[in-house]
Design a protein around this motif. Structure first.
Motif, PDB file in Angstrom:
ATOM      1  N   ALA A  12     -13.235  -9.721   4.372  1.00  0.00           N
ATOM      2  CA  ALA A  12     -13.035  -9.079   5.673  1.00  0.00           C
ATOM      3  C   ALA A  12     -12.263  -7.760   5.587  1.00  0.00           C
ATOM      4  N   MET A  13     -11.715  -7.430   4.428  1.00  0.00           N
ATOM      5  CA  MET A  13     -10.899  -6.215   4.307  1.00  0.00           C
ATOM      6  C   MET A  13     -11.739  -4.956   4.488  1.00  0.00           C
ATOM      7  N   GLU A  14     -11.086  -3.926   5.003  1.00  0.00           N
ATOM      8  CA  GLU A  14     -11.708  -2.617   5.181  1.00  0.00           C
ATOM      9  C   GLU A  14     -11.315  -1.706   4.020  1.00  0.00           C
ATOM     10  N   PRO A  15     -12.149  -0.715   3.705  1.00  0.00           N
ATOM     11  CA  PRO A  15     -11.768   0.258   2.675  1.00  0.00           C
ATOM     12  C   PRO A  15     -10.495   0.998   3.091  1.00  0.00           C
ATOM     13  N   GLY A  16      -9.692   1.371   2.106  1.00  0.00           N
ATOM     14  CA  GLY A  16      -8.484   2.132   2.401  1.00  0.00           C
ATOM     15  C   GLY A  16      -7.316   1.714   1.534  1.00  0.00           C
ATOM     16  N   ASP A  17      -6.143   2.173   1.924  1.00  0.00           N
ATOM     17  CA  ASP A  17      -4.937   1.999   1.109  1.00  0.00           C
ATOM     18  C   ASP A  17      -4.611   0.540   0.797  1.00  0.00           C
ATOM     19  N   GLU A  18      -4.749  -0.344   1.774  1.00  0.00           N
ATOM     20  CA  GLU A  18      -4.399  -1.752   1.553  1.00  0.00           C
ATOM     21  C   GLU A  18      -5.301  -2.387   0.490  1.00  0.00           C
ATOM     22  N   LEU A  19      -6.596  -2.144   0.583  1.00  0.00           N
ATOM     23  CA  LEU A  19      -7.530  -2.685  -0.402  1.00  0.00           C
ATOM     24  C   LEU A  19      -7.293  -2.041  -1.770  1.00  0.00           C
ATOM     25  N   ASP A  20      -7.064  -0.738  -1.791  1.00  0.00           N
ATOM     26  CA  ASP A  20      -6.796  -0.044  -3.057  1.00  0.00           C
ATOM     27  C   ASP A  20      -5.562  -0.616  -3.750  1.00  0.00           C
ATOM     28  N   LYS A  21      -4.505  -0.846  -2.991  1.00  0.00           N
ATOM     29  CA  LYS A  21      -3.264  -1.378  -3.565  1.00  0.00           C
ATOM     30  C   LYS A  21      -3.471  -2.792  -4.093  1.00  0.00           C
ATOM     31  N   LEU A  22      -4.194  -3.605  -3.348  1.00  0.00           N
ATOM     32  CA  LEU A  22      -4.449  -4.974  -3.788  1.00  0.00           C
ATOM     33  C   LEU A  22      -5.253  -4.981  -5.093  1.00  0.00           C
ATOM     34  N   VAL A  23      -6.267  -4.139  -5.173  1.00  0.00           N
ATOM     35  CA  VAL A  23      -7.064  -4.043  -6.401  1.00  0.00           C
ATOM     36  C   VAL A  23      -6.198  -3.557  -7.559  1.00  0.00           C
ATOM     37  N   ALA A  24      -5.374  -2.551  -7.306  1.00  0.00           N
ATOM     38  CA  ALA A  24      -4.491  -2.035  -8.360  1.00  0.00           C
ATOM     39  C   ALA A  24      -3.563  -3.135  -8.866  1.00  0.00           C
ATOM     40  N   GLU A  26      -3.750  -6.516  -8.456  1.00  0.00           N
ATOM     41  CA  GLU A  26      -4.353  -7.776  -8.901  1.00  0.00           C
ATOM     42  C   GLU A  26      -5.358  -7.626 -10.032  1.00  0.00           C
ATOM     43  N   PHE A  27      -5.972  -6.448 -10.147  1.00  0.00           N
ATOM     44  CA  PHE A  27      -7.083  -6.345 -11.092  1.00  0.00           C
ATOM     45  C   PHE A  27      -6.982  -5.175 -12.066  1.00  0.00           C
ATOM     46  N   MET A  28      -6.342  -4.096 -11.656  1.00  0.00           N
ATOM     47  CA  MET A  28      -6.358  -2.879 -12.475  1.00  0.00           C
ATOM     48  C   MET A  28      -4.987  -2.539 -13.070  1.00  0.00           C
ATOM     49  N   ASP A  29      -4.210  -3.555 -13.382  1.00  0.00           N
ATOM     50  CA  ASP A  29      -2.951  -3.391 -14.116  1.00  0.00           C
ATOM     51  C   ASP A  29      -1.977  -2.412 -13.460  1.00  0.00           C
ATOM     52  N   GLY A  30      -1.978  -2.378 -12.126  1.00  0.00           N
ATOM     53  CA  GLY A  30      -1.030  -1.553 -11.395  1.00  0.00           C
ATOM     54  C   GLY A  30      -1.407  -0.090 -11.258  1.00  0.00           C
ATOM     55  N   ILE A  31      -2.545   0.302 -11.792  1.00  0.00           N
ATOM     56  CA  ILE A  31      -2.980   1.702 -11.714  1.00  0.00           C
ATOM     57  C   ILE A  31      -3.625   1.929 -10.344  1.00  0.00           C
ATOM     58  N   LEU A  32      -2.988   2.742  -9.520  1.00  0.00           N
ATOM     59  CA  LEU A  32      -3.461   2.972  -8.155  1.00  0.00           C
ATOM     60  C   LEU A  32      -4.373   4.191  -8.099  1.00  0.00           C
ATOM     61  N   ARG A  33      -5.563   3.960  -7.586  1.00  0.00           N
ATOM     62  CA  ARG A  33      -6.542   5.025  -7.352  1.00  0.00           C
ATOM     63  C   ARG A  33      -7.233   4.741  -6.021  1.00  0.00           C
ATOM     64  N   LYS A  34      -8.151   5.585  -5.654  1.00  0.00           N
ATOM     65  CA  LYS A  34      -8.908   5.396  -4.408  1.00  0.00           C
ATOM     66  C   LYS A  34     -10.158   4.560  -4.696  1.00  0.00           C
ATOM     67  N   TYR A  35      -9.924   3.347  -5.166  1.00  0.00           N
ATOM     68  CA  TYR A  35     -11.014   2.478  -5.603  1.00  0.00           C
ATOM     69  C   TYR A  35     -12.028   2.189  -4.500  1.00  0.00           C
ATOM     70  N   SER A  36     -11.549   1.991  -3.284  1.00  0.00           N
ATOM     71  CA  SER A  36     -12.440   1.535  -2.211  1.00  0.00           C
ATOM     72  C   SER A  36     -13.196   2.661  -1.512  1.00  0.00           C
ATOM     73  N   THR A  37     -12.889   3.912  -1.872  1.00  0.00           N
ATOM     74  CA  THR A  37     -13.566   5.032  -1.205  1.00  0.00           C
ATOM     75  C   THR A  37     -14.200   6.037  -2.159  1.00  0.00           C
ATOM     76  N   GLU A  38     -13.825   6.029  -3.412  1.00  0.00           N
ATOM     77  CA  GLU A  38     -14.355   6.990  -4.383  1.00  0.00           C
ATOM     78  C   GLU A  38     -15.150   6.252  -5.462  1.00  0.00           C
ATOM     79  N   ILE A  39     -16.422   6.564  -5.599  1.00  0.00           N
ATOM     80  CA  ILE A  39     -17.281   5.841  -6.540  1.00  0.00           C
ATOM     81  C   ILE A  39     -16.813   6.013  -7.982  1.00  0.00           C
ATOM     82  N   SER A  40     -16.292   7.173  -8.340  1.00  0.00           N
ATOM     83  CA  SER A  40     -15.835   7.365  -9.725  1.00  0.00           C
ATOM     84  C   SER A  40     -14.653   6.453 -10.041  1.00  0.00           C
TER      85      SER A  40
END
Length: 111
Positions: A12-24, A26-40
């Motif tokens: 149910a989450m929307e793209p944006g800072d909250e989803l990006d932080k959670l991914v960083a 929980e999954f990407m070893d704390g590296i914060l990027r714009k995962y939910s909005t930038e394809i690269s």
């Protein structure tokens, strides 16, 4: 202590800072990027999933964007779809983020 990831909340989450932080976190070893909005940035998640022996399927059409992850375990295929149902997203990067978080749950809890 982090809260337990909930599949329905993730879906149910929307793209944006909250989803990006959670991914960083929980999954990407704390590296914060714009995962939910930038394809690269999202593609770095796909590369990590593949390195974990997951196959990432992305259905992208005029009508829908749907993702699935599949992994062979003991020679048998298991999928995110089989465990949690269809994973729809409004964008591919959003879907990749959600897929990674669902995979995280599976990797921790098993099938």
């Amino acid at each position: 202590m982090r809260h337990k990831l909930d599949p329905d909340e993730i879906k149910a989450m929307e793209p944006g800072d909250e989803l990006d932080k959670l991914v960083a976190d929980e999954f990407m070893d704390g590296i914060l990027r714009k995962y939910s909005t930038e394809i690269s940035d999202a593609w770095t998640i796909v590369e990590k999933l593949v390195s974990m022996d997951w196959r990432v399927d992305i259905l992208y059409s005029r009508d829908e964007i749907k993702l699935n992850g599949i992994k062979l375990v003991g020679g048998k295929p298991y999928s995110v779809y089989a465990k949690y149902g269809s994973l729809y997203a409004s964008t591919v990067p959003e879907g990749i983020c959600k897929l990674a978080l669902l995979v995280k749950i599976i990797e921790e809890e098993g099938w």
